[in-house]
Design an enzyme around this catalytic site. Structure first.
Site, short mmCIF file in Angstrom:
data_model
loop_
_atom_site.label_atom_id
_atom_site.label_comp_id
_atom_site.label_asym_id
_atom_site.label_seq_id
_atom_site.Cartn_x
_atom_site.Cartn_y
_atom_site.Cartn_z
N SER A 177 13.53 19.19 11.39
CA SER A 177 14.01 18.57 12.62
C SER A 177 13.58 17.13 12.81
O SER A 177 14.27 16.38 13.48
CB SER A 177 13.56 19.41 13.82
OG SER A 177 12.16 19.58 13.81
N HIS A 205 19.33 23.03 13.15
CA HIS A 205 20.05 21.76 12.97
C HIS A 205 21.14 21.85 11.90
O HIS A 205 21.73 20.83 11.53
CB HIS A 205 19.05 20.65 12.62
CG HIS A 205 18.06 20.43 13.71
ND1 HIS A 205 18.31 19.66 14.82
CD2 HIS A 205 16.82 20.96 13.90
CE1 HIS A 205 17.27 19.68 15.63
NE2 HIS A 205 16.35 20.47 15.08
N LYS A 236 22.19 22.90 19.97
CA LYS A 236 22.31 21.59 19.32
C LYS A 236 23.80 21.30 19.05
O LYS A 236 24.49 20.91 19.98
CB LYS A 236 21.40 21.56 18.10
CG LYS A 236 19.94 21.74 18.64
CD LYS A 236 18.93 21.81 17.62
CE LYS A 236 17.51 21.93 18.13
NZ LYS A 236 17.14 22.44 19.42
C1 LIG Z 1 14.03 23.59 13.89
C2 LIG Z 1 14.03 24.01 15.34
N1 LIG Z 1 13.87 25.31 15.63
C3 LIG Z 1 13.88 25.73 16.90
C4 LIG Z 1 14.04 24.85 17.95
C5 LIG Z 1 14.02 25.36 19.35
O1 LIG Z 1 15.32 25.52 19.83
P1 LIG Z 1 15.64 25.48 21.37
O2 LIG Z 1 15.65 24.05 21.78
O3 LIG Z 1 16.97 26.14 21.50
O4 LIG Z 1 14.57 26.24 22.07
C6 LIG Z 1 14.24 23.51 17.69
C7 LIG Z 1 14.48 22.58 18.81
O5 LIG Z 1 13.93 21.59 19.02
C8 LIG Z 1 14.21 23.06 16.35
O6 LIG Z 1 14.33 21.77 16.05
#
Ligand SMILES: Cc1ncc(COP(=O)(O)O)c(C=O)c1O
Length: 388
Positions: A177, A205, A236
């Protein structure tokens, strides 16, 4: 109370204090902050669906029909038609037998990783995995081994020492991310086969973005295996909120019974599911947004290179611009803000010490002239600060 303030003062001293920014408009290529319109280069709304009229109509129609709240957790009386419809859509899209929706990506990772492993098990996690993965692993009480980013040699040497654990789980973001690079999934699967592991993939992502049909990393790499457990978010590229896991019916039944972050929380409002169903429909039937995103990414990466920045070539919408020094990164972000661009600085602990950065995200909603404008401002300020 006093010690809270001291801790905050120390964060301030180190340049690590975080503050909320108020967005006065809807999400989009531009946002309004302090009555000023700024080009938005830091959202995960990769396909520009957050404010898409089709998603909005779907939510409004669902509210008219099913009301707003879901009233209880799924296992009590909150399991509504739109939850199950969404899960069918996800399973079909991801070509798995079944799927299950969670309330957010954070909850999904916390709940599933803790459900998959106990104190007799071991978890191998890439050091750059999302915080929710680390938190899930800690919650599980399993032995946790974090391997250096994408370092398959280190992963294998850790796997060699783990034969006595009951269940071995390798966990990785498929698109990292904060770095925007891809996990080496072929190599990870080879090791999983060799050392008999499950592989938990975080497709936050990748969903809607990677692969020619937007199905994610497994489509992009053209691999399949029973060993993979795939989670992804609806927050996202899907432009909404929530998360999913997909796999066999047995796996889904397992999470319904074991994942506390699924069991003990109120179900998503049905309108959120309705918008997600519409978003999957758009992603499935129309590749124009994905093509536009790819075009914009190529344009932006080329533009950065032409202006003297080093940029990797991974096919993802996340482009890290490393500044390293915390203060300089904050200055870069502030000067961009003054020039009409909203691009947040990313600092430790989100990224390792000494690697503060601007995490640029490009969207299908950007126009070429927006990107050209951003490139010129980034170059000008980058030069002024000695970053290039
Ligand atoms: C790789 C990854 N996993 C999980 C999440 C968490 O997702 P959510 O924003 O839907 O809670 C994010 C979000 O920032 C992320 O980048």
């Amino acid at each position: 109370m006093h010690s809270f303030k001291e801790e905050l003062d120390s964060l301030k001293q180190d340049g690590l204090f975080r503050q909320l920014r108020l967005i006065e408009s809807s999400q989009g290529s531009h946002v309004s902050i302090n009555n000023q319109t700024l080009l938005n280069l830091c959202s995960n709304d990769y396909l520009g669906l957050c404010n898409d009229s089709r998603l909005k109509i779907a939510a409004i129609e669902a509210i008219k029909k099913y009301g707003f709240g879901s009233g209880a957790s799924r296992l009590v009386c909150g399991n509504m038609l739109l939850h199950e419809m969404l899960e069918e859509v996800i399973a079909e899209f991801k070509e798995t037998e079944s799927a299950l929706v969670f309330n957010s990506g954070y909850c999904a990772n916390l709940g599933m990783i803790a459900a998959l492993s106990t104190k007799d098990d071991i978890i191998f996690s890439d050091r750059f995995n999302h915080a929710s993965i680390l938190d899930g692993a800690i919650l599980s009480r399993a032995k946790l081994r974090r391997y250096p980013h994408k370092d398959m040699f280190s992963l294998e040497s850790l796997l060699k020492q783990a034969s006595l654990f009951k269940r071995r789980l390798i966990v990785t973001d498929t698109v990292f991310s904060m770095d925007g690079d891809l996990a080496p999934l072929y190599e990870i699967l080879n090791l999983a086969d060799k050392y008999d592991c499950f592989v938990f993939l975080d497709e936050a992502h990748a969903t809607g973005v990677l692969g020619s049909l937007g199905k994610g990393a497994l489509e992009y790499f053209n691999i399949k295996s029973e060993r993979f457990i795939q989670m992804g978010t609806l927050s996202k590229a899907l432009g909404g909120f929530g998360a999913y896991v997909c796999g066999s019916k047995t796996l889904i039944d397992y999470f319904i019974n074991k994942a506390r972050a699924f069991i003990y929380t109120t179900a998503l409002p049905p309108s959120v599911c309705a918008s997600a169903i519409t978003a999957f429909g758009i992603i499935k039937n129309d590749d124009s947004l994905r093509n536009k995103l790819r075009h914009n990414l190529q344009f932006f990466r080329d533009g950065l290179r032409e202006r003297g920045f080093k940029v990797l070539d991974d096919p993802t919408p996340i482009i890290p611009l490393l500044v390293n020094d915390i203060k300089k990164t904050m200055d870069f972000s502030r000067l961009l803000f003054e020039a009409g661009i909203f691009l947040q600085a990313i600092r430790p602990p989100t990224v390792p010490k000494g690697t503060s950065r601007l995490r640029i995200t490009v969207s299908a909603a950007h126009k070429e002239e927006d990107l050209e404008f951003a490139l010129d401002k980034i170059k000008m300020i980058g030069k002024q600060l000695g970053v290039i």
